[in-house]
Design a protein around this motif. Structure first.
Motif, PDB file in Angstrom:
ATOM      1  N   GLU A  62      -8.377   3.983  -4.930  1.00 53.35           N
ATOM      2  CA  GLU A  62      -7.605   4.740  -3.947  1.00 53.35           C
ATOM      3  C   GLU A  62      -6.119   4.368  -3.952  1.00 53.35           C
ATOM      4  O   GLU A  62      -5.257   5.189  -3.660  1.00 53.35           O
ATOM      5  CB  GLU A  62      -8.205   4.491  -2.560  1.00 53.35           C
ATOM      6  CG  GLU A  62      -7.559   5.257  -1.434  1.00 53.35           C
ATOM      7  CD  GLU A  62      -8.225   4.979  -0.108  1.00 53.35           C
ATOM      8  OE1 GLU A  62      -7.651   5.369   0.923  1.00 53.35           O
ATOM      9  OE2 GLU A  62      -9.324   4.378  -0.085  1.00 53.35           O
ATOM     10  N   LYS A  66      -1.298   6.424  -3.710  1.00 51.65           N
ATOM     11  CA  LYS A  66      -0.404   6.119  -2.599  1.00 51.65           C
ATOM     12  C   LYS A  66       1.042   6.568  -2.808  1.00 51.65           C
ATOM     13  O   LYS A  66       1.887   6.310  -1.970  1.00 51.65           O
ATOM     14  CB  LYS A  66      -0.446   4.618  -2.290  1.00 51.65           C
ATOM     15  CG  LYS A  66      -1.771   4.175  -1.678  1.00 51.65           C
ATOM     16  CD  LYS A  66      -2.056   4.928  -0.395  1.00 51.65           C
ATOM     17  CE  LYS A  66      -3.389   4.554   0.199  1.00 51.65           C
ATOM     18  NZ  LYS A  66      -3.694   5.339   1.417  1.00 51.65           N
ATOM     19  N   ASN A  69       4.618   4.728  -1.771  1.00 51.33           N
ATOM     20  CA  ASN A  69       4.272   3.433  -1.174  1.00 51.33           C
ATOM     21  C   ASN A  69       3.418   2.564  -2.084  1.00 51.33           C
ATOM     22  O   ASN A  69       3.060   1.447  -1.716  1.00 51.33           O
ATOM     23  CB  ASN A  69       3.507   3.651   0.143  1.00 51.33           C
ATOM     24  CG  ASN A  69       4.363   4.310   1.194  1.00 51.33           C
ATOM     25  OD1 ASN A  69       5.563   4.043   1.261  1.00 51.33           O
ATOM     26  ND2 ASN A  69       3.764   5.159   2.003  1.00 51.33           N
ATOM     27  N   PHE A  73       1.482  -1.631  -2.000  1.00 48.67           N
ATOM     28  CA  PHE A  73       0.065  -1.966  -2.106  1.00 48.67           C
ATOM     29  C   PHE A  73      -0.190  -2.877  -3.305  1.00 48.67           C
ATOM     30  O   PHE A  73      -0.970  -3.830  -3.220  1.00 48.67           O
ATOM     31  CB  PHE A  73      -0.772  -0.685  -2.222  1.00 48.67           C
ATOM     32  CG  PHE A  73      -0.864   0.093  -0.947  1.00 48.67           C
ATOM     33  CD1 PHE A  73      -1.928  -0.095  -0.090  1.00 48.67           C
ATOM     34  CD2 PHE A  73       0.114   1.010  -0.589  1.00 48.67           C
ATOM     35  CE1 PHE A  73      -2.031   0.620   1.107  1.00 48.67           C
ATOM     36  CE2 PHE A  73       0.029   1.725   0.591  1.00 48.67           C
ATOM     37  CZ  PHE A  73      -1.048   1.533   1.441  1.00 48.67           C
ATOM     38  N   LEU A 224      -8.837  -0.839   0.252  1.00 46.59           N
ATOM     39  CA  LEU A 224      -7.412  -1.146   0.176  1.00 46.59           C
ATOM     40  C   LEU A 224      -7.198  -2.642   0.377  1.00 46.59           C
ATOM     41  O   LEU A 224      -8.003  -3.310   1.042  1.00 46.59           O
ATOM     42  CB  LEU A 224      -6.643  -0.372   1.249  1.00 46.59           C
ATOM     43  CG  LEU A 224      -6.690   1.155   1.149  1.00 46.59           C
ATOM     44  CD1 LEU A 224      -6.105   1.789   2.409  1.00 46.59           C
ATOM     45  CD2 LEU A 224      -5.945   1.633  -0.090  1.00 46.59           C
ATOM     46  N   THR A 228      -2.685  -4.375   4.369  1.00 47.05           N
ATOM     47  CA  THR A 228      -1.810  -3.220   4.145  1.00 47.05           C
ATOM     48  C   THR A 228      -1.948  -2.167   5.239  1.00 47.05           C
ATOM     49  O   THR A 228      -1.140  -1.243   5.297  1.00 47.05           O
ATOM     50  CB  THR A 228      -2.111  -2.569   2.775  1.00 47.05           C
ATOM     51  OG1 THR A 228      -3.498  -2.215   2.703  1.00 47.05           O
ATOM     52  CG2 THR A 228      -1.773  -3.520   1.638  1.00 47.05           C
ATOM     53  N   SER A 229      -2.965  -2.289   6.102  1.00 44.24           N
ATOM     54  CA  SER A 229      -3.151  -1.320   7.188  1.00 44.24           C
ATOM     55  C   SER A 229      -2.880  -1.920   8.561  1.00 44.24           C
ATOM     56  O   SER A 229      -3.171  -1.286   9.575  1.00 44.24           O
ATOM     57  CB  SER A 229      -4.576  -0.752   7.149  1.00 44.24           C
ATOM     58  OG  SER A 229      -4.807  -0.039   5.954  1.00 44.24           O
ATOM     59  N   GLY A 230      -2.348  -3.141   8.608  1.00 44.18           N
ATOM     60  CA  GLY A 230      -2.077  -3.777   9.887  1.00 44.18           C
ATOM     61  C   GLY A 230      -3.075  -4.867  10.201  1.00 44.18           C
ATOM     62  O   GLY A 230      -3.790  -5.371   9.334  1.00 44.18           O
ATOM     63  N   ARG A 231      -3.125  -5.265  11.480  1.00 43.55           N
ATOM     64  CA  ARG A 231      -3.989  -6.358  11.920  1.00 43.55           C
ATOM     65  C   ARG A 231      -4.752  -5.926  13.168  1.00 43.55           C
ATOM     66  O   ARG A 231      -4.216  -5.220  14.025  1.00 43.55           O
ATOM     67  CB  ARG A 231      -3.155  -7.608  12.217  1.00 43.55           C
ATOM     68  CG  ARG A 231      -3.960  -8.795  12.764  1.00 43.55           C
ATOM     69  CD  ARG A 231      -3.119 -10.055  12.847  1.00 43.55           C
ATOM     70  NE  ARG A 231      -2.836 -10.559  11.516  1.00 43.55           N
ATOM     71  CZ  ARG A 231      -3.635 -11.371  10.822  1.00 43.55           C
ATOM     72  NH1 ARG A 231      -4.797 -11.760  11.335  1.00 43.55           N
ATOM     73  NH2 ARG A 231      -3.302 -11.779   9.620  1.00 43.55           N
ATOM     74  N   ARG A 252     -10.764  -1.215   4.708  1.00 46.69           N
ATOM     75  CA  ARG A 252      -9.734  -0.206   4.930  1.00 46.69           C
ATOM     76  C   ARG A 252      -8.347  -0.814   5.050  1.00 46.69           C
ATOM     77  O   ARG A 252      -7.402  -0.151   5.472  1.00 46.69           O
ATOM     78  CB  ARG A 252     -10.051   0.622   6.181  1.00 46.69           C
ATOM     79  CG  ARG A 252     -11.344   1.414   6.103  1.00 46.69           C
ATOM     80  CD  ARG A 252     -11.459   2.246   4.852  1.00 46.69           C
ATOM     81  NE  ARG A 252     -10.300   3.119   4.661  1.00 46.69           N
ATOM     82  CZ  ARG A 252      -9.888   3.531   3.474  1.00 46.69           C
ATOM     83  NH1 ARG A 252     -10.504   3.151   2.366  1.00 46.69           N
ATOM     84  NH2 ARG A 252      -8.832   4.325   3.379  1.00 46.69           N
ATOM     85  N   GLY A 253      -8.222  -2.091   4.697  1.00 49.83           N
ATOM     86  CA  GLY A 253      -6.905  -2.714   4.629  1.00 49.83           C
ATOM     87  C   GLY A 253      -6.461  -3.456   5.869  1.00 49.83           C
ATOM     88  O   GLY A 253      -5.306  -3.886   5.949  1.00 49.83           O
ATOM     89  N   LEU A 254      -7.352  -3.638   6.853  1.00 49.19           N
ATOM     90  CA  LEU A 254      -6.977  -4.358   8.061  1.00 49.19           C
ATOM     91  C   LEU A 254      -7.136  -5.858   7.869  1.00 49.19           C
ATOM     92  O   LEU A 254      -8.188  -6.331   7.421  1.00 49.19           O
ATOM     93  CB  LEU A 254      -7.853  -3.925   9.241  1.00 49.19           C
ATOM     94  CG  LEU A 254      -7.417  -2.721  10.072  1.00 49.19           C
ATOM     95  CD1 LEU A 254      -8.422  -2.482  11.196  1.00 49.19           C
ATOM     96  CD2 LEU A 254      -6.029  -2.924  10.651  1.00 49.19           C
TER      97      LEU A 254
END
Length: 450
Positions: A62, A66, A69, A73, A224, A228-231, A252-254
Motif C-alpha cells: 500500500e 502514497k 507523501n 513513509f 503501513l 505514520t498514522s499518529g498515536r 494501519r500505522g498507529l
C-alpha cells in the motif's frame, strides 16, 4: 516426497548444500543458516571468483500508492527496520524501486533471526532472502544453482520467474526465464516445468545494481509503518480482544500506548503481570510502548454502591473512557482504541456504544467491531497472545457485573445516573493522577509464566 513451502524456514528457500534428495521430514529450520553468504562462485566465462552475498528484500504494498507523501513513509520504514535489526548485527538499509534492501555489513550475521525480526514489521507486503550477483547470464545461472539447487532436490516441478526492472539488460524476461529454466533442467533432469502450479519457484530480478536471485516470496504483514498514522491509547483489558485490536490498529500505522484498569484487591498482581506480558508480546508488531495502570478500585466501588445495577457496566465504561481521555491527551494520543465487537456483550450494543462514545471527545477506534469471536481468536493465535489471554485471572471489567444488564440504555438515563453520583469526578481525577507508567520495550523478555 515433495517439499512444501513451509519446509523452507522463514524465507521459503533452502540455505545449505545437500547431497541427494532431501525428504520433507528431514528439513528443519535449524538446518539452514547463512553460510552461503561466504561462498565464492566462479564465473564460467571470465574465470573470476564472485562473492555470493545474501540479503533480505522487503517489497512495498500500500505504501507505493502514497504519491507525494511516499518518501515520508519510506523514511519511517527504514528507521523501523534499522531499529529491529540493530541487535542482530550491522545492516545497510536503503530503498529503491519500491523495495527495501537489508544488507549485512558483518560476517556471520544470523540471517534467520534478522528475517524473523523484519517479517513482523508493518508496511511490507512480502519479503524474500536473496543473493546478489553480477548481471551476467552465466553468473546468474551458476548462482541460481549454487543458492537454490538443493531446494530442487526431492520435488518434481518448478518454474522460473524473471523481472527486468533494468531495461538495458540484453535479455528479455521471457528469454531469461526460458534459458535459466533450461540450464536448471540440465542440472536436475528429473524435473519438469509447470508454469501454473509449480512446487518451487526460482525468481530472478534484474535491477539497477545487480541480479537478485531467490525462491518464493513470503507474505509480509502488510499495512503501513507504525507511527505514520499518529498515536493512540489502547484499552488493554487482559482478554483475547484488546491485543488483537492493538495489532490491527498498529497495522494501519498507529503508534500505540496501552491503558489498563486494575482494582485490587478484587484483581490480583498476577492479573497485572498478565497484562504486561500481553503488551510485551505484541511489541514485535507495535514497537515499544507505555503501559499505564490505573488504580480503579475507588471509582468502581462508588459506581457499584450508587448507581442502578442494570446500568453499572455502561457507567463503568464511560468512567474508564474519561480517565483514558486524560491520560491520552497527556501522552499526545489522538484517539482511543478498544476491542469491542458489536453485540458481543451487553455493553457493546449500538445503544450502549452510543452512550460510551458520548462520555469524552476523542475518537474511539474499534477495529474488531464487525469481527466474530472465531476471527478474533484466529488473529490472537497468529500474534501469539491467545494462550496468555485465556489465563484465568480476573480483570476489573468482569467484577461487579450485574446478572441482567440493560442492553439498550438511553443516554438521558445514563446522564441522570451520573448526576446522582457527584463524587465520581473527584475519584476519577485521583485515579488518573495515581496512574502507574510501565515502559514496555521490544527488546525486553516476557517474564510472566501463567
Amino acid at each position: 516426497s515433495s517439499l512444501k513451502e513451509g519446509a523452507f524456514g522463514y524465507s521459503g528457500q533452502l540455505f545449505r548444500y545437500a547431497k541427494g534428495p532431501i525428504s520433507e521430514g528431514a528439513v528443519t529450520e535449524g538446518d539452514w543458516g547463512s553460510s552461503l553468504r561466504k561462498l565464492s562462485i566462479i564465473n564460467p566465462t571470465s574465470g573470476d571468483a564472485t562473492f555470493m552475498k545474501e540479503i533480505i528484500m522487503g517489497y512495498q504494498g500500500e505504501m507505493s500508492l502514497k504519491g507525494l507523501n511516499r518518501n515520508q513513509f519510506e523514511a519511517a520504514m527504514m528507521k523501523i527496520l534499522r531499529y529491529r535489526l540493530k541487535t542482530v548485527g550491522k545492516f545497510r538499509v536503503y530503498c529503491t524501486q519500491s523495495t527495501f534492501y537489508m544488507e549485512p555489513e558483518e560476517e556471520d550475521v544470523d540471517m534467520d533471526l534478522a528475517f524473523e525480526r523484519v517479517s513482523k514489521v508493518f508496511g511490507l507486503a512480502a519479503l524474500s532472502r536473496a543473493v546478489v550477483c553480477e548481471k551476467d547470464f552465466d553468473t546468474i545461472c551458476q548462482t541460481a544453482e549454487d543458492y537454490l539447487g538443493s531446494a530442487l532436490h526431492g520435488i518434481r516441478t518448478f518454474k522460473v520467474e524473471a523481472r527486468r526492472a533494468d531495461k538495458t539488460y540484453p535479455m528479455t524476461s521471457p528469454e531469461l526465464m526460458r534459458e535459466l529454466g533450461a540450464y536448471l533442467l540440465g542440472k536436475h533432469n528429473y524435473l519438469k516445468v509447470d508454469v501454473h502450479n509449480p512446487q518451487f519457484k526460482v525468481i530472478v530480478e534484474i535491477r539497477d545494481y545487480g541480479a537478485y536471485i531467490h525462491g518464493p516470496k513470503i507474505p509480509g504483514e502488510g499495512g503501513l509503518p507504525v507511527g505514520t498514522s499518529g498515536r493512540a491509547l489502547n484499552m488493554l483489558s487482559g482478554g483475547i480482544d484488546s491485543p488483537v485490536a492493538a495489532y490491527r490498529m498498529a497495522k494501519r500505522g498507529l503508534a500505540l500506548d496501552h491503558i489498563h484498569f486494575a482494582s485490587p484487591p478484587y484483581t490480583s498482581e498476577r492479573a497485572k503481570l498478565k497484562v504486561k506480558a500481553l503488551a510485551q508480546l505484541i511489541t514485535v508488531y507495535t514497537g515499544s510502548a507505555n503501559l499505564f495502570v490505573v488504580p480503579y478500585t475507588k471509582p468502581q466501588e462508588y459506581i457499584r454502591d450508587n448507581a442502578p445495577d442494570v446500568l453499572f457496566t455502561v457507567l463503568m465504561r464511560r468512567s474508564m473512557m474519561r480517565i483514558a481521555n486524560v491520560i491520552a491527551k497527556k501522552q499526545g494520543c489522538e484517539a482511543l482504541v478498544t476491542g469491542e465487537s458489536l453485540a458481543q456483550v451487553a455493553s457493546q450494543t449500538v445503544k450502549a456504544l452510543q452512550c460510551t462514545d458520548a462520555a469524552q471527545d476523542l475518537p474511539i477506534l474499534r477495529p474488531l467491531i464487525g469481527m466474530d469471536k472465531t476471527e478474533i481468536i484466529e488473529t490472537s493465535r497468529h500474534i501469539n497472545t491467545f494462550e496468555t489471554s485465556i489465563l484465568p485471572y480476573e480483570d476489573c471489567c468482569t467484577i461487579f457485573t450485574p446478572p441482567h444488564p440493560k442492553i439498550r440504555p438511553e443516554l438521558e438515563e445514563i446522564l441522570a445516573a451520573e448526576a446522582a453520583m457527584p463524587g465520581l469526578a473527584a475519584l476519577e481525577a485521583e485515579a488518573a493522577e495515581q496512574t502507574e507508567r510501565i515502559r514496555v520495550r521490544i527488546t525486553d523478555q516476557v517474564e510472566f509464566e501463567g
